[in-house]
Design a protein around this motif. Structure first.
Motif, short mmCIF file in Angstrom:
data_model
loop_
_atom_site.label_atom_id
_atom_site.label_comp_id
_atom_site.label_asym_id
_atom_site.label_seq_id
_atom_site.Cartn_x
_atom_site.Cartn_y
_atom_site.Cartn_z
N LEU A 12 0.83 -1.21 0.00
CA LEU A 12 0.00 0.00 0.00
C LEU A 12 0.86 1.26 0.00
O LEU A 12 0.35 2.36 0.15
N SER B 147 -2.43 1.82 -4.89
CA SER B 147 -2.62 1.83 -3.44
C SER B 147 -3.72 2.81 -3.03
O SER B 147 -4.56 2.50 -2.19
N ILE C 176 -7.43 1.78 -1.28
CA ILE C 176 -7.91 2.41 -0.03
C ILE C 176 -9.26 3.08 -0.28
O ILE C 176 -10.22 2.87 0.47
N SER D 267 -12.03 0.61 -0.81
CA SER D 267 -12.30 -0.11 0.44
C SER D 267 -13.14 0.74 1.38
O SER D 267 -14.06 0.23 2.03
N ASP E 120 -10.84 -5.99 4.99
CA ASP E 120 -9.47 -6.08 5.50
C ASP E 120 -8.54 -6.10 4.30
O ASP E 120 -8.91 -6.58 3.23
N ILE E 121 -7.32 -5.58 4.49
CA ILE E 121 -6.33 -5.57 3.42
C ILE E 121 -5.08 -6.28 3.92
O ILE E 121 -4.52 -5.91 4.95
N THR F 273 -1.17 -7.31 3.12
CA THR F 273 -0.07 -6.83 2.29
C THR F 273 1.24 -7.53 2.64
O THR F 273 1.36 -8.19 3.67
N ASP G 130 3.82 -5.51 2.97
CA ASP G 130 4.58 -4.40 3.56
C ASP G 130 5.18 -4.85 4.89
O ASP G 130 4.70 -5.81 5.51
N LYS H 290 -4.50 4.84 8.03
CA LYS H 290 -5.09 4.56 9.34
C LYS H 290 -6.60 4.67 9.26
O LYS H 290 -7.12 5.63 8.73
N ASN I 148 -9.08 -2.82 8.41
CA ASN I 148 -7.94 -3.43 9.07
C ASN I 148 -6.86 -3.71 8.04
O ASN I 148 -7.11 -4.40 7.05
N ILE I 149 -5.65 -3.20 8.28
CA ILE I 149 -4.51 -3.46 7.40
C ILE I 149 -3.64 -4.50 8.09
O ILE I 149 -3.21 -4.31 9.23
N ASN J 87 -0.18 -6.34 7.69
CA ASN J 87 1.12 -6.33 7.01
C ASN J 87 1.90 -7.58 7.41
O ASN J 87 2.15 -7.80 8.59
#
Length: 92
Positions: A14, A22, A26, A29, A40-41, A43, A45, A53, A58-59, A61
């Motif tokens: 992202l 990216s 976002i 989403s 949820d994403i 990644t 990362d 944020k 929910n991210i 990583n």
């Protein structure tokens, strides 16, 4: 009350330095969330990366990934363990 459909979006990064995808992920989403979906994403990362944020999205990583295509065993095993928590998957 209707159960929210859970969507997992899977993307290598992202990080805004990679350009438009990216931002689009976002933005879309956020829109899906407003329409009643739970997004949820996932990644590749670094685990401490924060490019976005939100309390509603929910991210997750699981990076870093290896090589051009960000091959990532942590991401793969997380997906195997959690795949039944989602009704839909979007792979970018």
């Amino acid at each position: 009350m209707k159960k929210k459909i859970r969507i997992l979006r899977i993307v290598s990064s992202l990080d805004p330095k990679y350009g438009g995808p990216s931002k689009t992920i976002i933005d879309s989403s956020v829109t899906l969330n407003k329409q009643g979906f739970k997004v949820d994403i996932l990644t590749s990362d670094n685990e401490n990366s924060i490019f976005f944020k939100s309390k509603k999205i929910n991210i997750i990583n699981k990076g870093p990934g290896l090589g051009t295509y960000c091959f990532n065993l942590k991401l793969f095993f997380w997906l195997l363990k959690n795949r039944n928590n989602y009704e839909q998957f979007i792979i970018h």
